[in-house]
Design a protein around this motif. Structure first.
Motif, PDB file in Angstrom:
ATOM      1  N   ALA A 179       2.124   6.991   5.393  1.00 21.95           N
ATOM      2  CA  ALA A 179       2.249   7.478   4.022  1.00 21.95           C
ATOM      3  C   ALA A 179       2.656   8.949   3.970  1.00 21.95           C
ATOM      4  CB  ALA A 179       0.937   7.272   3.271  1.00 21.95           C
ATOM      5  N   GLY A 180       2.623   9.638   5.101  1.00 20.99           N
ATOM      6  CA  GLY A 180       3.050  11.031   5.144  1.00 20.99           C
ATOM      7  C   GLY A 180       2.207  11.917   4.249  1.00 20.99           C
ATOM      8  N   LEU A 218       1.103   4.101  -2.954  1.00 22.47           N
ATOM      9  CA  LEU A 218       0.880   5.517  -2.652  1.00 22.47           C
ATOM     10  C   LEU A 218       2.076   6.354  -3.098  1.00 22.47           C
ATOM     11  CD1 LEU A 218      -0.779   5.111   0.841  1.00 22.47           C
ATOM     12  CD2 LEU A 218      -1.828   6.271  -1.123  1.00 22.47           C
ATOM     13  N   ALA A 219       3.277   5.850  -2.882  1.00 31.59           N
ATOM     14  CA  ALA A 219       4.486   6.571  -3.299  1.00 31.59           C
ATOM     15  C   ALA A 219       4.558   6.723  -4.809  1.00 31.59           C
ATOM     16  CB  ALA A 219       5.734   5.848  -2.790  1.00 31.59           C
ATOM     17  N   ARG A 220       3.903   5.819  -5.523  1.00 33.63           N
ATOM     18  CA  ARG A 220       3.911   5.873  -6.991  1.00 33.63           C
ATOM     19  C   ARG A 220       2.726   6.642  -7.561  1.00 33.63           C
ATOM     20  NH1 ARG A 220       6.779   0.609  -9.601  1.00 33.63           N
ATOM     21  NH2 ARG A 220       8.227   0.153  -7.896  1.00 33.63           N
ATOM     22  N   GLY A 221       1.928   7.246  -6.687  1.00 31.37           N
ATOM     23  CA  GLY A 221       0.872   8.121  -7.162  1.00 31.37           C
ATOM     24  C   GLY A 221      -0.514   7.535  -7.217  1.00 31.37           C
ATOM     25  N   TYR A 222      -0.685   6.302  -6.765  1.00 27.29           N
ATOM     26  CA  TYR A 222      -2.017   5.699  -6.752  1.00 27.29           C
ATOM     27  C   TYR A 222      -2.879   6.300  -5.647  1.00 27.29           C
ATOM     28  CZ  TYR A 222      -0.516   1.816  -9.794  1.00 27.29           C
ATOM     29  OH  TYR A 222      -0.057   1.061 -10.842  1.00 27.29           O
ATOM     30  N   HIS A 274      11.273  -5.152  -1.032  1.00 24.15           N
ATOM     31  CA  HIS A 274      11.509  -5.756  -2.344  1.00 24.15           C
ATOM     32  C   HIS A 274      10.221  -6.380  -2.883  1.00 24.15           C
ATOM     33  CE1 HIS A 274      15.611  -4.896  -1.558  1.00 24.15           C
ATOM     34  NE2 HIS A 274      15.834  -5.918  -0.762  1.00 24.15           N
ATOM     35  N   VAL A 275       9.438  -6.973  -2.003  1.00 27.73           N
ATOM     36  CA  VAL A 275       8.149  -7.529  -2.399  1.00 27.73           C
ATOM     37  C   VAL A 275       7.216  -6.415  -2.858  1.00 27.73           C
ATOM     38  CG1 VAL A 275       6.121  -8.810  -1.620  1.00 27.73           C
ATOM     39  CG2 VAL A 275       8.406  -9.461  -0.808  1.00 27.73           C
ATOM     40  N   ALA A 276       7.185  -5.332  -2.105  1.00 26.66           N
ATOM     41  CA  ALA A 276       6.308  -4.209  -2.446  1.00 26.66           C
ATOM     42  C   ALA A 276       6.635  -3.666  -3.830  1.00 26.66           C
ATOM     43  CB  ALA A 276       6.432  -3.108  -1.400  1.00 26.66           C
ATOM     44  N   ALA A 305       0.829  -1.211   0.000  1.00 22.03           N
ATOM     45  CA  ALA A 305       0.000   0.000   0.000  1.00 22.03           C
ATOM     46  C   ALA A 305       0.861   1.258   0.000  1.00 22.03           C
ATOM     47  CB  ALA A 305      -0.932  -0.010   1.206  1.00 22.03           C
ATOM     48  N   LEU A 306       1.892   1.276   0.822  1.00 23.94           N
ATOM     49  CA  LEU A 306       2.767   2.451   0.894  1.00 23.94           C
ATOM     50  C   LEU A 306       3.539   2.649  -0.402  1.00 23.94           C
ATOM     51  CD1 LEU A 306       4.096   2.090   4.558  1.00 23.94           C
ATOM     52  CD2 LEU A 306       2.369   3.703   3.702  1.00 23.94           C
TER      53      LEU A 306
END
Length: 258
Positions: free
Chosen positions: A55-56, A32-36, A225-227, A28-29
């Motif tokens: 997620a800040g 979110l970092a990629r803009g979703y 790495h999984v994320a 999830a994080l």
């Protein structure tokens, strides 16, 4: 890692089940970092809010919805909230799951067996079913489902019949969705994970039972790495699919290693 600004959306909507801890939280994080825009689903609302807080600046693109994946009414409520908020779904990371005590087959309570099946298989089916219904009707049509399998989808650990049986079944679920939903532009793949470093695998650092009867500590890998692997699967165009991916700690005892 993505260079997407935390306050920038890529226009896509993802749903992550089991988002309150472990692999679900990490994925999830990363999304979110990629803009979703990410819907966080899980049984415990306080853990979902903790994920959202982590997620800040991107937390404004996260929606936490307490959900029991074994209950149809809870899944219905989750997807109604998703539709009302975002109107569509581009990616489902079908991740919620649980294990069972490591006991001999003849000592496993049937009630525990049923609980594992309800979460790991029926819950995954219910989430996929609702996602497919939405993806078939939205405009533009289509989307991607990524099921969380396991190394156990291929080979069991000792004393793991319930978990192993359900993860083998997830592979059948993935193949059936992939086949039946091609015509609706829905891609379905599976990620099979071995020894990601989460609370669920902490015991492996202290030693776990091996097939030869010995007890050995097992290597683990960073869950980040999984994320990234899940996010890379998610970002493929819908005419391309990773049907199955195995990601594992390199020296864990699998395929003759370790």
């Amino acid at each position: 890692m993505s260079t997407t600004s935390p306050d920038t959306t890529n226009g896509k909507v993802a749903l992550v089940t089991g988002a309150g801890t472990g692999i679900g939280r990490a994925v999830a994080l990363e999304l979110l970092a990629r803009g979703y825009q990410v819907v966080l689903a899980g049984r415990r609302g306080e853990l979902l809010e903790e994920t959202r807080a982590r997620a800040g600046a991107a937390s404004g693109r996260a929606l936490a919805v307490a959900t029991d994946v074994t209950r149809e009414d809870s899944i219905d409520a989750l997807f109604e909230r998703l539709r009302a908020t975002y109107g569509r779904l581009d990616v489902l990371f079908n991740n919620a799951g649980r294990g069972a005590p490591a006991v001999p087959i003849d000592e496993l309570p049937v009630a525990v067996w049923r609980e594992v099946v309800e979460v790991n298989l029926t819950g995954m089916f219910l989430c996929a079913q609702s996602a497919i219904r939405l993806m078939k009707r939205q405009n533009p049509k289509g989307g991607r489902i990524i099921n969380n399998g396991s190394i156990a989808a291929y080979t069991p650990r000792p004393l793991s019949i319930a978990y192993t049986a359900t993860k083998h079944a997830v592979t059948g679920l993935t193949k059936a969705i992939s086949l039946d939903c091609r015509k609706d532009n829905i891609a379905c793949g599976q990620i099979d994970i071995g020894n990601a470093a989460t609370d669920m695998t902490e015991r492996m650092a202290n030693g776990v039972l091996q097939a030869d009867g010995s007890t050995k500590a097992e290597p683990r890998m960073d869950v980040a790495h999984v994320a990234r692997a899940v996010a890379n699967m998610a970002e493929l165009p819908l005419d391309t699919n990773v049907q199955f991916m195995t990601i594992m700690a390199t020296t864990m005892p699998y395929v003759g290693r370790g």
